[in-house]
Design a protein around this motif. Structure first.
Motif, mmCIF file in Angstrom:
data_model
loop_
_atom_site.group_PDB
_atom_site.id
_atom_site.type_symbol
_atom_site.label_atom_id
_atom_site.label_comp_id
_atom_site.label_asym_id
_atom_site.label_seq_id
_atom_site.Cartn_x
_atom_site.Cartn_y
_atom_site.Cartn_z
ATOM 1 N N LEU A 1 -28.163 -53.970 -6.938
ATOM 2 C CA LEU A 1 -28.516 -55.277 -7.488
ATOM 3 C C LEU A 1 -29.888 -55.284 -8.149
ATOM 4 N N THR A 2 -30.739 -54.340 -7.806
ATOM 5 C CA THR A 2 -32.063 -54.283 -8.426
ATOM 6 C C THR A 2 -32.000 -53.724 -9.837
ATOM 7 N N GLY A 3 -30.899 -53.077 -10.171
ATOM 8 C CA GLY A 3 -30.757 -52.469 -11.486
ATOM 9 C C GLY A 3 -31.186 -51.023 -11.521
ATOM 10 N N GLN B 1 -24.161 -49.819 -17.737
ATOM 11 C CA GLN B 1 -25.393 -50.122 -17.025
ATOM 12 C C GLN B 1 -25.334 -51.465 -16.295
ATOM 13 N N ASN B 2 -24.606 -52.439 -16.852
ATOM 14 C CA ASN B 2 -24.586 -53.763 -16.235
ATOM 15 C C ASN B 2 -23.610 -53.877 -15.065
ATOM 16 N N VAL B 3 -22.860 -52.827 -14.770
ATOM 17 C CA VAL B 3 -21.932 -52.852 -13.642
ATOM 18 C C VAL B 3 -22.681 -52.480 -12.361
ATOM 19 N N ALA B 4 -22.683 -53.402 -11.393
ATOM 20 C CA ALA B 4 -23.373 -53.162 -10.129
ATOM 21 C C ALA B 4 -22.410 -52.870 -8.985
ATOM 22 N N LEU B 5 -21.220 -53.467 -9.027
ATOM 23 C CA LEU B 5 -20.258 -53.336 -7.937
ATOM 24 C C LEU B 5 -18.861 -53.220 -8.499
ATOM 25 N N SER C 1 -21.027 -57.490 -12.460
ATOM 26 C CA SER C 1 -22.443 -57.315 -12.762
ATOM 27 C C SER C 1 -23.293 -57.932 -11.656
ATOM 28 N N ALA C 2 -24.561 -57.538 -11.610
ATOM 29 C CA ALA C 2 -25.495 -58.146 -10.666
ATOM 30 C C ALA C 2 -25.641 -59.630 -10.958
ATOM 31 N N ASP C 3 -25.643 -60.012 -12.231
ATOM 32 C CA ASP C 3 -25.774 -61.421 -12.596
ATOM 33 C C ASP C 3 -24.628 -62.247 -12.036
ATOM 34 N N ALA C 4 -23.405 -61.735 -12.139
ATOM 35 C CA ALA C 4 -22.244 -62.469 -11.628
ATOM 36 C C ALA C 4 -22.313 -62.612 -10.109
ATOM 37 N N LEU C 5 -22.658 -61.533 -9.426
ATOM 38 C CA LEU C 5 -22.737 -61.560 -7.965
ATOM 39 C C LEU C 5 -23.803 -62.539 -7.482
ATOM 40 N N LEU C 6 -24.970 -62.512 -8.110
ATOM 41 C CA LEU C 6 -26.059 -63.387 -7.678
ATOM 42 C C LEU C 6 -25.802 -64.838 -8.081
ATOM 43 N N GLY D 1 -10.684 -68.176 -5.098
ATOM 44 C CA GLY D 1 -11.310 -67.280 -6.056
ATOM 45 C C GLY D 1 -10.690 -65.908 -5.920
ATOM 46 N N SER D 2 -11.292 -64.930 -6.565
ATOM 47 C CA SER D 2 -10.745 -63.579 -6.542
ATOM 48 C C SER D 2 -11.857 -62.598 -6.856
ATOM 49 N N SER D 3 -11.516 -61.326 -6.873
ATOM 50 C CA SER D 3 -12.502 -60.316 -7.261
ATOM 51 C C SER D 3 -13.010 -60.583 -8.671
ATOM 52 N N GLU D 4 -12.131 -61.091 -9.532
ATOM 53 C CA GLU D 4 -12.503 -61.347 -10.923
ATOM 54 C C GLU D 4 -13.515 -62.484 -11.071
ATOM 55 N N THR D 5 -13.684 -63.294 -10.022
ATOM 56 C CA THR D 5 -14.661 -64.387 -10.049
ATOM 57 C C THR D 5 -15.769 -64.137 -9.027
ATOM 58 N N ALA D 6 -15.973 -62.875 -8.659
ATOM 59 C CA ALA D 6 -16.996 -62.495 -7.679
ATOM 60 C C ALA D 6 -16.792 -63.205 -6.350
#
Length: 391
Positions: free
Chosen positions: A24-26, A58-62, A79-84, A210-215
């Motif tokens: 998540l830190t990038g 690069q933008n894929v975190a999980l 992405s980290a953005d979606a997860l956070l 929700g689902s994996s596709e929506t974090a």
């Protein structure tokens, strides 16, 4: 730009937590939490993929790998953005950030999100640990929570076992449930009867969709959280917002067919039938691919299952399809042990509520219902069982 992939055994959630923090830190590797010995459905020439050292955007975190309840493999890139964004929306809906108890597998999106929310809140998650879910063990672990706000995430079968324990006289489990400021329940539909039983013992239940596709869960008790938008398009639910996944790793065709741009926004077309009322409340009817034609009539198996689960002794039952020489396909009820109502009674109730075509052809009793790692029923295996029993 790309980043390297790191695969972590989900049986060790403490290691997943550390790797997720780095992702998540990038600066860390993209994380793939994977169940030991599990197959991700990569195909004949790359059975387990991605592997340590492979490269992703690069933008894929999980990366959440799932075969789903229908057996179709997916690798959802988040992405980290979606997860956070999901974690922030959850905290806003629940009334604040707090401490979480992880009682779900860490390679399941709801389990991974427990860890993400912990990182966002800067609190240390309490880990249930390996082994079969046991209510007394859950109560023991829950006592380790020290924050003013305490949360956990469960699937309905876990909640059912907890409530059974309370009703059988366990004060420890009752006390543990009442300690939580929110118990998120998702993964599959929560029956009204089980929710009523849980709230009767003082549990604060929040149903999630929700689902994996929506974090993970992006609709709480029927209301979209954060800036998530849900709409109905041709009978199917579509979701937009910052929580959406980047797409499916290594599957551009599926990504293009599932995610699309419209009205100036990016939308995820779910596999669920449903509607959104004038007040914005979301109602989910069931999976679009869980519909059969029986005797020329369309039957929504999720609707049949909801009614069946309201009957005594059938609260944890699963309804699947089986072939029939006269009707084409018929609903079949699979129940775990015990004695429920007679088939004639079940058929009469279903015919009255949903029509004759929805009446189950038979009830199959098994020692244990086959489930996926996520806790969801393995409908592929149960459908095969129903067909085999008839044969």
């Amino acid at each position: 730009m790309t980043r390297s992939v790191r695969v972590v055994d989900a049986a060790h959630p403490a290691e997943v937590y550390i790797a997720l923090r780095e992702a998540l830190t990038g600066g860390g590797d993209a994380l793939v939490p994977r169940s030991a010995g599990g197959k991700s459905g990569g195909g004949p020439d790359r059975e387990i993929w991605p592997s340590d050292g492979d490269r992703v955007a690069q933008n894929v975190a999980l990366i959440i790998e799932t075969s789903g309840s229908t057996g179709v493999p997916k690798r959802v890139a988040l992405s980290a953005d979606a997860l956070l964004a999901s974690a922030a929306a959850s905290a806003g809906a629940l009334g604040g950030q707090g401490q979480w108890l992880l009682a779900l597998p860490a390679h399941y999106v709801a389990g991974a999100q427990v860890l993400v929310r912990s990182l966002a809140a800067e609190t240390e998650p309490v880990l249930y640990g390996p082994g079969r879910f046991d209510p007394e063990r859950f109560a023991e672990v829950a006592r380790e929570l020290r924050h003013d706000l305490r949360y956990t995430s469960l699937v309905p079968v876990q909640l059912g076992r907890l409530i059974d324990a309370v009703e059988e006289g366990s004060t420890a489990v009752a006390d543990a449930l009442r300690r939580f400021d929110g118990i998120l329940v998702g993964g599959q539909a929560l029956s009204p009867a089980l929710r009523e039983r849980a709230e009767a013992v003082g549990a604060r239940i929040v149903t999630t969709y929700g689902s994996s596709e929506t974090a993970g869960g992006c609709v709480y008790d029927g209301i979209p959280i954060g800036t998530t938008v849900v709409r109905e398009a041709e009978g199917r639910l579509e979701i937009s917002g910052p929580v959406l996944a980047e797409g499916y790793l290594g599957d551009a065709e599926r990504t293009a067919s599932t995610f699309h741009e419209r009205d100036g926004a990016r939308w995820y077309r779910t596999g669920d039938l449903g509607q959104v009322d004038a007040g914005g409340r979301v109602q989910v009817f069931g999976r679009a691919d869980n519909v059969i034609i029986s005797g020329g009539e369309k039957v929504l198996l999720d609707a049949v299952e909801r009614v069946v689960r309201e009957l005594p002794g059938l609260a944890d039952s699963v309804v699947v399809a089986a072939p029939h020489p006269d009707w084409g396909q018929v609903p079949v009820v699979v129940v775990e042990g015990g004695a429920g109502p007679r088939l004639e009674v079940v058929r009469e109730v279903l015919a009255d509520r949903l029509g004759r075509a929805a009446a189950p052809d038979r009830i199959i009793v098994v020692d244990q219902i086959a489930r996926l790692d996520s806790g969801k029923p393995d409908r592929v295996a149960l459908s095969a069982l129903a067909e085999e029993r008839e044969a």
